[in-house]
Design a protein around this motif. Sequence first.
Motif, PDB file in Angstrom:
ATOM      1  N   ARG A  23       0.760  -1.161  -0.054  1.00 61.19           N
ATOM      2  CA  ARG A  23       0.030   0.025  -0.036  1.00 61.19           C
ATOM      3  C   ARG A  23       1.137   1.339  -0.034  1.00 61.19           C
ATOM      4  O   ARG A  23       1.809   1.372   0.892  1.00 61.19           O
ATOM      5  CB  ARG A  23      -0.855   0.165   1.166  1.00 61.19           C
ATOM      6  N   ALA A  25       0.719   5.558  -0.226  1.00 61.55           N
ATOM      7  CA  ALA A  25      -0.256   6.718  -0.268  1.00 61.55           C
ATOM      8  C   ALA A  25       0.255   7.889  -0.895  1.00 61.55           C
ATOM      9  O   ALA A  25       1.467   8.166  -0.858  1.00 61.55           O
ATOM     10  CB  ALA A  25      -0.245   6.990   1.340  1.00 61.55           C
ATOM     11  N   ASP A  57      -3.518   4.583  -2.075  1.00 60.64           N
ATOM     12  CA  ASP A  57      -4.673   5.480  -1.335  1.00 60.64           C
ATOM     13  C   ASP A  57      -4.352   6.827  -1.697  1.00 60.64           C
ATOM     14  O   ASP A  57      -3.337   7.502  -1.719  1.00 60.64           O
ATOM     15  CB  ASP A  57      -4.161   5.422   0.332  1.00 60.64           C
ATOM     16  N   LEU A  86      -7.681   3.620  -3.516  1.00 63.66           N
ATOM     17  CA  LEU A  86      -8.538   3.501  -2.340  1.00 63.66           C
ATOM     18  C   LEU A  86      -8.754   5.087  -2.279  1.00 63.66           C
ATOM     19  O   LEU A  86      -7.856   5.758  -2.489  1.00 63.66           O
ATOM     20  CB  LEU A  86      -7.695   2.810  -1.174  1.00 63.66           C
TER      21      LEU A  86
END
Length: 110
Positions: A23, A25, A57, A86
């Motif tokens: 993940r 960001a 994200d 996301l």
Amino acid sequence: MVIRAEVLTVRTVADQPASGVLRVAVAGVLDEATAPDLRAALDDAVAAGNPAVLEVDVAGVTYCSLAGLRVFGEVQHRFGGTLQLLGMGQAIRRLLDLQQRLAPAGTSRR
């Protein structure tokens, strides 16, 4: 990994090698000027972690142009795994809808 351009920040927030999920960001302005920085950061993250799933994200993105959005498609194409966006706000959702409507008949840009 943290990459800071003048108005864009990209950082790895979760790397779970056992599950194959990485993940990242992204925060700030994503446009023609910052798209190369995002592309390089995502390519580096994928190369370093070799994940099956790349989660990006984008909740912290304050502006996104089509040039910025195009980066996700390019990375998805080269990556070959699953790329998930996301935290999409209305601005990014509208761009995705517009991009889909502009796709030539019989093609998909998802």
